[in-house]
Design an enzyme around this catalytic site. Structure first.
Site, mmCIF file in Angstrom:
data_model
loop_
_atom_site.group_PDB
_atom_site.id
_atom_site.type_symbol
_atom_site.label_atom_id
_atom_site.label_comp_id
_atom_site.label_asym_id
_atom_site.label_seq_id
_atom_site.Cartn_x
_atom_site.Cartn_y
_atom_site.Cartn_z
ATOM 1 N N GLU A 77 2.676 7.934 -17.475
ATOM 2 C CA GLU A 77 2.961 8.221 -16.063
ATOM 3 C C GLU A 77 4.001 7.228 -15.582
ATOM 4 O OE1 GLU A 77 1.274 8.847 -11.536
ATOM 5 O OE2 GLU A 77 -0.182 8.360 -13.106
ATOM 6 N N ASP A 152 10.296 8.823 -5.377
ATOM 7 C CA ASP A 152 11.035 8.600 -4.142
ATOM 8 C C ASP A 152 12.023 9.743 -3.951
ATOM 9 O OD1 ASP A 152 12.779 7.675 -2.108
ATOM 10 O OD2 ASP A 152 12.312 5.611 -2.614
ATOM 11 N N ASP A 188 6.510 16.387 -2.717
ATOM 12 C CA ASP A 188 6.185 17.003 -1.439
ATOM 13 C C ASP A 188 7.436 17.217 -0.600
ATOM 14 O OD1 ASP A 188 6.655 14.349 -1.039
ATOM 15 O OD2 ASP A 188 4.864 13.925 0.114
ATOM 16 N N THR A 225 -4.567 13.532 -4.120
ATOM 17 C CA THR A 225 -4.604 12.233 -3.463
ATOM 18 C C THR A 225 -4.889 12.379 -1.971
ATOM 19 O OG1 THR A 225 -2.260 12.157 -2.868
ATOM 20 C CG2 THR A 225 -2.850 11.444 -5.096
ATOM 21 N N PHE A 227 -3.120 11.178 0.355
ATOM 22 C CA PHE A 227 -1.852 11.475 1.011
ATOM 23 C C PHE A 227 -1.571 12.980 0.959
ATOM 24 C CE2 PHE A 227 -1.647 7.139 -0.546
ATOM 25 C CZ PHE A 227 -1.196 6.445 0.558
ATOM 26 N N GLU A 228 -1.879 13.573 -0.182
ATOM 27 C CA GLU A 228 -1.663 15.011 -0.337
ATOM 28 C C GLU A 228 -2.617 15.804 0.546
ATOM 29 O OE1 GLU A 228 -1.203 18.177 -4.062
ATOM 30 O OE2 GLU A 228 -1.624 16.053 -4.429
#
Length: 247
Positions: A77, A152, A188, A225, A227-228
């Site tokens: 990863e 990013d 995203d 996650t 955040f997701e």
């Protein structure tokens, strides 16, 4: 909504830089080092776990079987952020070996803290530039998968050349995947998802596992996650792409 910054550099030299500068220094970086302060817990985890689980960048190929003490599928990863997803995947899939690469030291400390808490033995960590790690230490044709989750987005138009997913990077990944190995990306940012699809669809060494031009529903192995989840509630989209290296 992007939760973390990926931590490698693309190999495309900038046309604005003199050509007599060594290639190592001519790369356009896809990350900015903002190390931040290590928490006490992160520092303690680094002190305790790095000798056994940390990997120092060297100019020699790793023996993955020796590194993990077994012959098992190995997954890398790139840019694991604070390590939450990587630790969750390693815990849920003990049959796999995982190598995480991250330049931001607090994130490395956070991951090692999770490794310690969960008693994981199938994780190793680099605190380095992923392109350097791949080129110097990962054998060709050795990886079952490479994950690039929420890199990013460099959303300003003038900064898009800094995005990690460029054709040269896709080629680098392909060289290290086994035939049939998967390169799994997620973002995203719709604009970045479209660029990912364009780059990967043009890459000759890959085929789209979902079909030409198609995105993939989030597979169960990629953790959802916080955040997701927050983004879903706000109506934000997330796009997954899984491309397979051709035999």
């Amino acid at each position: 909504m992007t939760e973390k910054t990926t931590e490698t550099v693309q190999t495309q030299p900038s046309s604005e830089m003199p050509t007599d500068i060594p290639a190592e220094k001519r790369r356009i970086k896809s990350f900015v080092l903002r190390q931040g302060r290590l928490s006490k817990a992160q520092q303690n985890a680094l002190d305790a776990m790095w000798p056994s689980y940390g990997l120092e960048l060297e100019d020699k190929l790793l023996d993955l079987t020796e590194l993990f003490g077994r012959d098992a599928p190995t997954i890398v990863e790139i840019g694991f952020g604070m390590g939450t997803s990587l630790a969750a995947m390693a815990e849920a899939h003990p049959e796999n070996n995982y190598i995480g690469i991250e330049v931001h030291r607090p994130g490395v400390g956070a991951l090692l803290k999770l490794v310690q808490e969960k008693g994981l033995t199938n994780v190793r960590v680099f605190n380095d530039d992923a392109v350097e790690v791949l080129n110097k230490q990962i054998p060709k044709d050795s990886l079952s998968a490479v994950y690039l989750f929420f890199p990013d987005p460099w959303h300003k138009k003038k900064h898009k050349k800094r995005r990690i997913l460029q054709s040269e990077f896709a080629q680098t990944i392909a060289q290290h995947l086994k035939p049939g190995g998967h390169f799994h990306m997620a973002t995203d940012w719709e604009d970045y998802a479209e660029q990912m699809m364009e780059v990967m669809s043009a890459a000759p060494d890959y085929s789209n596992t979902a079909g030409e031009g198609q995105f993939t529903p989030r597979p169960d192995y990629r953790p959802l996650t916080k955040f997701e989840q927050r983004g879903h509630k706000l109506g934000h989209g997330v796009w997954d792409l899984i491309f397979e290296r051709k035999a």
